[in-house]
Design a protein around this motif. Structure first.
Motif, short mmCIF file in Angstrom:
data_model
loop_
_atom_site.label_atom_id
_atom_site.label_comp_id
_atom_site.label_asym_id
_atom_site.label_seq_id
_atom_site.Cartn_x
_atom_site.Cartn_y
_atom_site.Cartn_z
N GLU A 132 0.83 -1.21 0.00
CA GLU A 132 0.00 0.00 0.00
C GLU A 132 0.86 1.26 0.00
N ASP A 133 2.05 1.20 0.62
CA ASP A 133 2.95 2.35 0.61
C ASP A 133 3.30 2.72 -0.84
N ILE A 134 3.60 1.71 -1.62
CA ILE A 134 3.97 1.94 -3.02
C ILE A 134 2.75 2.38 -3.82
N LEU A 135 1.63 1.73 -3.60
CA LEU A 135 0.41 2.10 -4.35
C LEU A 135 0.00 3.54 -4.06
N HIS A 136 0.11 3.98 -2.80
CA HIS A 136 -0.24 5.36 -2.47
C HIS A 136 0.73 6.34 -3.14
N THR A 137 2.00 5.98 -3.18
CA THR A 137 2.99 6.84 -3.84
C THR A 137 2.67 6.96 -5.32
N LEU A 138 2.36 5.84 -5.96
CA LEU A 138 2.04 5.88 -7.39
C LEU A 138 0.76 6.67 -7.65
N THR A 139 -0.20 6.57 -6.74
CA THR A 139 -1.43 7.37 -6.88
C THR A 139 -1.10 8.85 -6.82
N GLY A 140 -0.20 9.23 -5.91
CA GLY A 140 0.22 10.63 -5.82
C GLY A 140 0.93 11.08 -7.08
N ILE A 141 1.78 10.24 -7.62
CA ILE A 141 2.47 10.58 -8.87
C ILE A 141 1.46 10.77 -9.99
N TYR A 142 0.51 9.85 -10.09
CA TYR A 142 -0.52 9.92 -11.13
C TYR A 142 -1.33 11.21 -11.01
N SER A 143 -1.57 11.63 -9.78
CA SER A 143 -2.41 12.81 -9.54
C SER A 143 -1.66 14.13 -9.67
N ALA A 144 -0.35 14.10 -9.80
CA ALA A 144 0.43 15.33 -9.92
C ALA A 144 0.01 16.08 -11.18
N PRO A 145 0.09 17.41 -11.13
CA PRO A 145 -0.30 18.19 -12.31
C PRO A 145 0.49 17.79 -13.56
N ALA A 146 -0.22 17.79 -14.66
CA ALA A 146 0.43 17.49 -15.94
C ALA A 146 1.39 18.62 -16.30
#
Length: 176
Positions: A132-146
């Protein structure tokens, strides 16, 4: 699929003519395989997801566990870029077709869990890390502004994540 890079770069604003050209096809051939834009979006999403899940097993078979995890996380950024490129089209498709979500739902988290478990068992990443630590980090990366530097920054963040996973803390973090 040849359209993947074009869609990741231009999103669904890319014309179907440009997609056909990128693939080296005529527009008629493209429409025979993908009669609607939604069919193309679904194919791109399913293909990228399947390739990412397969890459986890391939990397795990060839590399030390921590390196397999690191390379797979970098590879997952291509998947995230494709999802970002598909944007609203993918969101609408997944809302209308829950069967697609069900078909791919466990693949990504399962790959993360397998790769992380192998790296923990090998002793190359900290034992208190959780998928979940990794999944949350990837979710944050995905959500970062384009932006034009999104992919570079995302790669840097994944590198920082791996550095943190490889760290040997004096005291493990509490679970929960």
């Amino acid at each position: 699929m040849a359209a993947r890079a074009l869609v990741a770069e231009q999103g669904m604003a890319a014309s179907l003519e440009a997609v056909a050209r990128q693939a080296g096809l005529g527009i008629g051939t493209l429409y025979r395989h993908f009669p609607t834009r939604e069919a193309l979006v679904e194919a791109l999403f399913r293909e990228e997801h399947a390739a990412l899940v397969a890459a986890a097993d391939d990397l795990a078979a060839r590399l030390p566990a921590d390196e397999a995890l690191a390379r797979w996380l970098q590879r997952s950024l291509d998947y995230l870029a494709t999802k970002r490129g598909l944007g609203d089209s993918l969101h609408q498709l997944l809302q209308a077709r829950p069967d697609i979500v069900a078909a791919v739902q466990g693949g990504f988290p399962s790959a993360v869990a397998r790769l992380l478990a192998a790296a923990i068992a090998q002793g190359s990443v900290r034992p208190d890390a959780e998928p979940e630590d990794i999944l949350h980090t990837l979710t944050g990366i995905y959500s970062a502004p384009a932006g034009p530097d999104w992919r570079r920054r995302a790669g840097r963040i994944v590198g920082l994540l791996m550095d943190g996973l490889r760290a040997r803390p004096e005291k493990a973090l509490p679970r929960g």
